[in-house]
Design an enzyme around this catalytic site. Structure first.
Site, PDB file in Angstrom:
ATOM      1  CE  LYS A 105      53.815  35.002  44.305  1.00 18.96           C
ATOM      2  NZ  LYS A 105      53.380  35.844  43.275  1.00 18.96           N
ATOM      3  CB  CYS A 164      51.440  31.299  41.090  1.00 21.88           C
ATOM      4  SG  CYS A 164      51.000  32.773  40.328  1.00 21.88           S
TER       5      CYS A 164
HETATM    6  N1  SAJ Z   1      42.161  25.272  42.561  1.00 23.34           N
HETATM    7  C1  SAJ Z   1      41.528  24.152  43.107  1.00 23.34           C
HETATM    8  N2  SAJ Z   1      40.852  24.287  44.284  1.00 23.34           N
HETATM    9  C2  SAJ Z   1      40.790  25.492  44.933  1.00 23.34           C
HETATM   10  C3  SAJ Z   1      41.456  26.610  44.375  1.00 23.34           C
HETATM   11  C4  SAJ Z   1      42.130  26.484  43.178  1.00 23.34           C
HETATM   12  O1  SAJ Z   1      41.565  23.062  42.537  1.00 23.34           O
HETATM   13  O2  SAJ Z   1      40.144  25.559  45.983  1.00 23.34           O
HETATM   14  C5  SAJ Z   1      42.900  25.127  41.304  1.00 23.34           C
HETATM   15  C6  SAJ Z   1      42.375  26.019  40.184  1.00 23.34           C
HETATM   16  O3  SAJ Z   1      41.417  25.329  39.427  1.00 23.34           O
HETATM   17  C7  SAJ Z   1      43.651  26.289  39.383  1.00 23.34           C
HETATM   18  C8  SAJ Z   1      44.758  26.281  40.421  1.00 23.34           C
HETATM   19  O4  SAJ Z   1      44.234  25.564  41.540  1.00 23.34           O
HETATM   20  O5  SAJ Z   1      43.884  25.243  38.457  1.00 23.34           O
HETATM   21  C9  SAJ Z   1      45.227  27.656  40.869  1.00 23.34           C
HETATM   22  O6  SAJ Z   1      44.082  28.378  41.204  1.00 23.34           O
HETATM   23  P1  SAJ Z   1      44.201  29.744  42.093  1.00 23.34           P
HETATM   24  O7  SAJ Z   1      42.808  30.100  42.483  1.00 23.34           O
HETATM   25  O8  SAJ Z   1      45.211  29.572  43.137  1.00 23.34           O
HETATM   26  O9  SAJ Z   1      44.623  30.861  41.034  1.00 23.34           O
HETATM   27  P2  SAJ Z   1      46.078  31.365  40.609  1.00 23.34           P
HETATM   28  O10 SAJ Z   1      46.910  30.259  40.106  1.00 23.34           O
HETATM   29  O11 SAJ Z   1      45.839  32.522  39.712  1.00 23.34           O
HETATM   30  O12 SAJ Z   1      46.732  31.861  41.991  1.00 23.34           O
HETATM   31  C10 SAJ Z   1      46.780  33.234  42.251  1.00 23.34           C
HETATM   32  C11 SAJ Z   1      47.897  33.425  43.249  1.00 23.34           C
HETATM   33  N3  SAJ Z   1      48.140  34.834  43.334  1.00 23.34           N
HETATM   34  C12 SAJ Z   1      49.402  35.285  43.168  1.00 23.34           C
HETATM   35  O13 SAJ Z   1      50.354  34.555  42.993  1.00 23.34           O
HETATM   36  C13 SAJ Z   1      49.547  36.751  43.262  1.00 23.34           C
HETATM   37  C14 SAJ Z   1      47.514  32.899  44.613  1.00 23.34           C
HETATM   38  O14 SAJ Z   1      48.492  33.336  45.571  1.00 23.34           O
HETATM   39  C15 SAJ Z   1      46.172  33.422  45.037  1.00 23.34           C
HETATM   40  O15 SAJ Z   1      45.849  32.851  46.306  1.00 23.34           O
HETATM   41  C16 SAJ Z   1      45.146  33.004  44.009  1.00 23.34           C
HETATM   42  O16 SAJ Z   1      45.510  33.637  42.759  1.00 23.34           O
HETATM   43  C17 SAJ Z   1      43.744  33.463  44.428  1.00 23.34           C
HETATM   44  O17 SAJ Z   1      43.494  33.478  45.640  1.00 23.34           O
HETATM   45  O18 SAJ Z   1      42.954  33.742  43.506  1.00 23.34           O
END
Ligand code: SAJ
Length: 441
Positions: free
Chosen positions: A223, A277
């Site tokens: 994880k 996360c």
């Molecule tokens: N972000 C970027 N660029 C990207 C992707 C995200 O700047 O290409 C930023 C987003 O704006 C945000 C942060 O990163 O501020 C996190 O975004 P995220 O898409 O990773 O969303 P989270 O935080 O909800 O991450 C979750 C995580 N899932 C779990 O922990 C079960 C992560 O492992 C997943 O990969 C992610 O969702 C997903 O893929 O949506």
């Protein structure tokens, strides 16, 4: 006595009593899903208000979670989900899932106050033969170094003889709690192989995807590694954006062409990385490493790059004010997007929070708009009338539909900073505008 054989039988017949400690955005949906699958569930939370809401069949979790409110009401009405604040009620549990928060402190060190408290209270009442499964995200080594000693010392029982341990990290995402719990694969880390296989039997009742038995440390690593992997990927995209700005290039064009190369999948650069996360899990992973021979470099560097991005947005804003010949001090800035993620109401560890704090140290005032966050749902163009510039910090769909002309004409000065590639630069060519798009030099 081999309790595991009896436990496996009870799980197969759905006679096993399952307790869930922590009825938040992980524990509550899990409790409801096990209840719906036919187990008798008792959920414990220390927040009396939360328990009262659940007893009344009301979903205490904010935000749009498809199906959760209906499922909660159904299992409460069927008396399949009992809830309490009293650990004594968990005495008869055959399986206990622990879903409490596992934050890191300002020094990025894991602080397991909630986990330690839950384990201490549980140890005092748990029965022989119980299987305890930590679902919260924990640093590799936590089960062995934190959970095991607390449980043994406070119960007088011996692990792997009188009780059993496992960890099955959650993979939920706000907005898709039930869907993710049902459809995403999970690792079942057991204190011994029989335990891991019993966990697979248990979770098969609520998970349609792969359930992978393994040892505990592997499960703890998976994880934290998967989220650290994402943090590094995003940091890479962000650093390339900074390089593109320095080369008067367009990172979005570069990214599009790079991703045509086989095996490349450059993520999106942006105004920062927030959430519950990604900013935390790399620190949990790093805390499990200690070798004076070599200090970890990549993971801390990725965190530093991502933490810098809101400050880079501030740099772009300062450059725009300088070009306009006005001072940032005593100005008023309109922040578009306070949630950490597009089309979400979740503001945990939001990059906007970091930008707003820095703007205040620059003696700038701030107005915040976010259609998804209840505190900030004002009228955008009305808010813009009192502001000297606008900064886009979240890629909400509402901002994609926004008329840039209306926005610019409402602002006191035509200054727009785009931190999330929402606006097509072609629309902003008009000479008098000062438009800066992150990653475009
Ligand atoms: N972000 C970027 N660029 C990207 C992707 C995200 O700047 O290409 C930023 C987003 O704006 C945000 C942060 O990163 O501020 C996190 O975004 P995220 O898409 O990773 O969303 P989270 O935080 O909800 O991450 C979750 C995580 N899932 C779990 O922990 C079960 C992560 O492992 C997943 O990969 C992610 O969702 C997903 O893929 O949506």
């Amino acid at each position: 006595m081999n309790y595991l054989k009896k436990l496996r039988e009870k799980i197969k017949n759905k006679e096993a009593k399952i307790a869930v400690i922590g009825l938040g955005y992980v524990g509550l949906p899990v409790a409801c899903m096990f209840a719906e699958s036919g187990f008798s569930i008792i959920g414990l939370d220390i927040k009396q208000k939360r328990i009262e809401l659940i007893k009344a069949g009301t979903n205490p979790i904010e935000g749009d979670e498809p199906g959760l409110s209906e499922l909660l009401r159904k299992v409460v009405d069927l008396n399949q989900l009992e809830t309490t604040t009293n650990y004594e009620k968990l005495k008869a549990a055959d399986v206990v899932l622990i879903d409490v928060e596992t934050p890191v402190d300002e020094n990025h060190k894991p602080r397991y106050h909630a986990l330690k408290s839950a384990c201490t209270s549980l140890a005092r009442i748990m029965k022989k033969g119980v299987l305890i499964i930590v679902e919260s995200t924990i640093a590799p080594g936590t089960i062995n170094r934190v959970v095991k000693p607390i449980l043994e010392e406070n119960s007088g029982l011996v692990l792997n003889h009188d009780f059993y341990l496992g960890t099955c990290p959650e993979r939920v995402m706000p907005g898709k709690l039930l869907e993710n719990l049902r459809k995403m694969s999970r690792v079942c880390g057991g204190i011994n192989p029989e335990c891991a296989n019993i966990m697979v039997d248990l979770y098969r009742n609520i998970v349609d995807a792969d359930l992978d038995p393994c040892d505990i440390v592997t499960a703890e690593l998976v994880k934290t590694v998967e989220n650290s992997y994402r943090d590094v990927q995003i940091a890479f995209a962000n650093e390339v954006a900074l390089i593109c700005e320095n080369n008067a290039a367009d990172v979005w064009k570069v990214r599009e062409l790079v991703n045509k190369s086989p095996g490349r999948n450059m993520l999106y650069p942006g105004a920062g990385v927030g959430g519950h996360c990604i900013p935390k899990d790399p620190w949990l992973l790093m805390s499990s490493y200690n070798d004076p021979e070599f200090q970890l470099e990549l993971l801390p560097a990725a965190r530093a790059v991502n933490e810098y991005m809101p400050l880079h947005v501030l740099k772009l804003l300062k450059e725009a004010f300088k070009k306009k010949g006005i001072s940032l001090s005593n100005s008023q800035i309109l922040i578009l997007g306070y949630a950490y993620l597009e089309n979400s109401d979740d503001t945990r560890n939001s990059p906007s929070e970091r930008l707003v704090a820095r703007l205040k140290t620059e003696n700038a005032k701030v107005k915040i708009h976010d259609p998804w966050v209840s505190d900030y749902q004002g009228h955008l163009l009305e808010l813009a009338k009192d502001c000297d510039a606008a900064v886009i910090m979240a890629a909400h769909k509402e901002y994609r539909d926004l008329s840039t002309a209306d926005l610019v004409n409402s602002l006191r000065h035509p200054i727009v900073i785009d931190g999330r590639n929402i606006i097509d630069p072609e629309e902003m060519k008009e000479k008098s505008l000062i438009f800066k798009s992150l990653g475009r030099g």
